[in-house]
Scaffold this motif. Structure first.
Motif, PDB file in Angstrom:
ATOM      1  N   ASN A   1       5.714   2.392  19.707  1.00  0.00           N
ATOM      2  CA  ASN A   1       4.581   2.957  20.471  1.00  0.00           C
ATOM      3  C   ASN A   1       3.312   3.092  19.625  1.00  0.00           C
ATOM      4  O   ASN A   1       2.231   3.312  20.166  1.00  0.00           O
ATOM      5  N   GLU A   2       3.426   2.945  18.303  1.00  0.00           N
ATOM      6  CA  GLU A   2       2.223   3.031  17.456  1.00  0.00           C
ATOM      7  C   GLU A   2       1.914   1.696  16.781  1.00  0.00           C
ATOM      8  O   GLU A   2       1.096   1.606  15.873  1.00  0.00           O
ATOM      9  N   ARG A   3       2.576   0.650  17.251  1.00  0.00           N
ATOM     10  CA  ARG A   3       2.383  -0.666  16.639  1.00  0.00           C
ATOM     11  C   ARG A   3       0.934  -1.137  16.808  1.00  0.00           C
ATOM     12  O   ARG A   3       0.387  -1.096  17.896  1.00  0.00           O
ATOM     13  N   VAL A   4       0.321  -1.602  15.707  1.00  0.00           N
ATOM     14  CA  VAL A   4      -1.012  -2.216  15.801  1.00  0.00           C
ATOM     15  C   VAL A   4      -0.996  -3.665  15.286  1.00  0.00           C
ATOM     16  O   VAL A   4      -1.945  -4.401  15.513  1.00  0.00           O
ATOM     17  N   ILE A   5       0.051  -4.044  14.592  1.00  0.00           N
ATOM     18  CA  ILE A   5       0.161  -5.427  14.093  1.00  0.00           C
ATOM     19  C   ILE A   5       1.304  -6.117  14.834  1.00  0.00           C
ATOM     20  O   ILE A   5       2.456  -5.680  14.769  1.00  0.00           O
ATOM     21  N   ARG A   6       0.961  -7.192  15.534  1.00  0.00           N
ATOM     22  CA  ARG A   6       1.991  -7.926  16.279  1.00  0.00           C
ATOM     23  C   ARG A   6       2.873  -8.702  15.305  1.00  0.00           C
ATOM     24  O   ARG A   6       2.403  -9.138  14.246  1.00  0.00           O
ATOM     25  N   SER A   7       4.090  -8.908  15.736  1.00  0.00           N
ATOM     26  CA  SER A   7       5.024  -9.665  14.903  1.00  0.00           C
ATOM     27  C   SER A   7       4.465 -11.066  14.604  1.00  0.00           C
ATOM     28  O   SER A   7       4.573 -11.580  13.484  1.00  0.00           O
TER      29      SER A   7
ATOM     30  N   ASP B   1       0.821  -1.214   0.000  1.00  0.00           N
ATOM     31  CA  ASP B   1       0.000   0.000   0.000  1.00  0.00           C
ATOM     32  C   ASP B   1       0.856   1.267   0.000  1.00  0.00           C
ATOM     33  O   ASP B   1       2.016   1.253   0.415  1.00  0.00           O
ATOM     34  N   SER B   2       0.217   2.339  -0.381  1.00  0.00           N
ATOM     35  CA  SER B   2       0.893   3.633  -0.372  1.00  0.00           C
ATOM     36  C   SER B   2       1.312   4.004   1.054  1.00  0.00           C
ATOM     37  O   SER B   2       0.540   3.834   1.999  1.00  0.00           O
TER      38      SER B   2
ATOM     39  N   LEU C   1       5.381  -5.355   1.261  1.00  0.00           N
ATOM     40  CA  LEU C   1       5.476  -4.611   2.522  1.00  0.00           C
ATOM     41  C   LEU C   1       4.118  -4.221   3.092  1.00  0.00           C
ATOM     42  O   LEU C   1       3.210  -3.835   2.343  1.00  0.00           O
ATOM     43  N   TYR C   2       4.020  -4.288   4.416  1.00  0.00           N
ATOM     44  CA  TYR C   2       2.954  -3.583   5.119  1.00  0.00           C
ATOM     45  C   TYR C   2       3.621  -2.750   6.191  1.00  0.00           C
ATOM     46  O   TYR C   2       4.832  -2.853   6.427  1.00  0.00           O
ATOM     47  N   ASP C   3       2.811  -1.895   6.825  1.00  0.00           N
ATOM     48  CA  ASP C   3       3.315  -0.984   7.850  1.00  0.00           C
ATOM     49  C   ASP C   3       2.747  -1.475   9.191  1.00  0.00           C
ATOM     50  O   ASP C   3       1.523  -1.583   9.330  1.00  0.00           O
ATOM     51  N   ILE C   4       3.614  -1.789  10.151  1.00  0.00           N
ATOM     52  CA  ILE C   4       3.129  -2.368  11.420  1.00  0.00           C
ATOM     53  C   ILE C   4       2.263  -1.389  12.227  1.00  0.00           C
ATOM     54  O   ILE C   4       1.613  -1.778  13.189  1.00  0.00           O
ATOM     55  N   THR C   5       2.232  -0.120  11.809  1.00  0.00           N
ATOM     56  CA  THR C   5       1.389   0.866  12.509  1.00  0.00           C
ATOM     57  C   THR C   5       0.095   1.136  11.737  1.00  0.00           C
ATOM     58  O   THR C   5      -0.664   2.034  12.100  1.00  0.00           O
ATOM     59  N   ASN C   6      -0.147   0.375  10.676  1.00  0.00           N
ATOM     60  CA  ASN C   6      -1.303   0.644   9.822  1.00  0.00           C
ATOM     61  C   ASN C   6      -2.023  -0.666   9.506  1.00  0.00           C
ATOM     62  O   ASN C   6      -1.556  -1.467   8.699  1.00  0.00           O
ATOM     63  N   LYS C   7      -3.185  -0.869  10.172  1.00  0.00           N
ATOM     64  CA  LYS C   7      -3.875  -2.156  10.046  1.00  0.00           C
ATOM     65  C   LYS C   7      -4.331  -2.446   8.619  1.00  0.00           C
ATOM     66  O   LYS C   7      -4.240  -3.576   8.147  1.00  0.00           O
ATOM     67  N   SER C   8      -4.844  -1.420   7.934  1.00  0.00           N
ATOM     68  CA  SER C   8      -5.364  -1.715   6.587  1.00  0.00           C
ATOM     69  C   SER C   8      -4.242  -2.151   5.642  1.00  0.00           C
ATOM     70  O   SER C   8      -4.463  -2.965   4.753  1.00  0.00           O
ATOM     71  N   SER C   9      -3.037  -1.640   5.862  1.00  0.00           N
ATOM     72  CA  SER C   9      -1.936  -2.074   4.983  1.00  0.00           C
ATOM     73  C   SER C   9      -1.648  -3.559   5.191  1.00  0.00           C
ATOM     74  O   SER C   9      -1.244  -4.264   4.267  1.00  0.00           O
ATOM     75  N   PHE C  10      -1.873  -4.041   6.423  1.00  0.00           N
ATOM     76  CA  PHE C  10      -1.702  -5.467   6.718  1.00  0.00           C
ATOM     77  C   PHE C  10      -2.874  -6.260   6.139  1.00  0.00           C
ATOM     78  O   PHE C  10      -2.686  -7.300   5.496  1.00  0.00           O
TER      79      PHE C  10
END
Ligand code: GTP
Length: 202
Positions: free
Chosen positions: A128-134, A30-31, A88-97
């Motif tokens: 501190n902004e993580r929303v996706i766990r490893s 995602d962008s 790639l996804y961004d661990i601080t962005n749920k929709s990218s995951f």
């Protein structure tokens, strides 16, 4: 290739690794997930903060694609002759995951059947902004049978490793007979990757 040569190849001490093999790797996702930043970190060893203008594709042997919908048709053309994809996804962005499944569907539709895929959870420095766990990244990667690691284009964590693992896999395929012992890209990544520290803040 016998086991001894494979071992030295995995450690990177083999002469075989110095042979040149050209391949095309593209970065997708995602962008805003950090594709351009990851590439810049790999290429120049530095992080340039702030947004780059949305990427269409830059003149580099590793192709960087735009995550934006309006560029999708361009992206489809890129897939066709790519040997590897960094997704790639961004661990601080749920929709990218959440969109990773859609990206994988698209990849399976347009890319070569034996394309090497690696899933990367980027921005691992922003704990501190993580929303996706490893573990969620691990589980998804296991489901699709692809290697996974978290990266940071900012600190450089695992960035070189991602490109190195892809290069090793492709080189291995190009240079050796398929009946020999296989280079295990997932084992290689698991043995080399660094985990983000739990409590560091960006
Ligand atoms: P598109 O070209 O629109 O597809 O975006 P992109 O995926 O190439 O993302 P880009 O590299 O432009 O990064 C988007 C934003 O996230 C920028 O503000 C970057 O500075 C920031 N960023 C990228 N990677 C990281 C990272 O690992 N850590 C942190 N903290 N910020 C990052």
């Amino acid at each position: 290739m016998d086991q001894q040569r494979l071992d030295s190849y995995q450690r990177g001490t083999s002469r075989d690794f110095n042979e040149h093999v050209l391949h095309k790797t593209i970065l997708v996702g995602d962008s805003g997930v950090g594709k351009t930043s990851l590439l810049v970190q790999f290429d120049q060893g530095k992080f340039i903060p702030g947004s780059f203008s949305a990427t269409v594709g830059i003149g580099f042997t590793i192709w960087d694609t735009a995550g934006q919908e309006r560029f999708r048709s361009v992206t489809h053309a890129y897939y066709r002759d790519a040997q590897a994809l960094l997704l790639l996804y961004d661990i601080t962005n749920k929709s990218s995951f959440d969109n990773i499944r859609a990206w994988l569907t698209e990849i399976h539709e347009y890319a070569q059947r034996d394309v090497v895929i690696m899933l990367l959870g980027n921005k691992a420095d922003v704990s501190n902004e993580r929303v996706i766990r490893s573990e969620d990244g691990e589980t998804l990667a296991r489901e699709y049978g692809v290697p996974f690691m978290e990266t940071s284009a900012k600190t450089g964590m695992n960035v070189e490793l991602a490109f190195l693992a892809i290069a090793k896999e492709l080189k291995y395929r190009a240079l050796w007979h398929p009946d020999g012992p296989r280079f295990q890209i997932r084992d290689f990544v698991e043995s080399q990757k660094k985990q983000p520290s739990c409590c560091s803040f960006s």
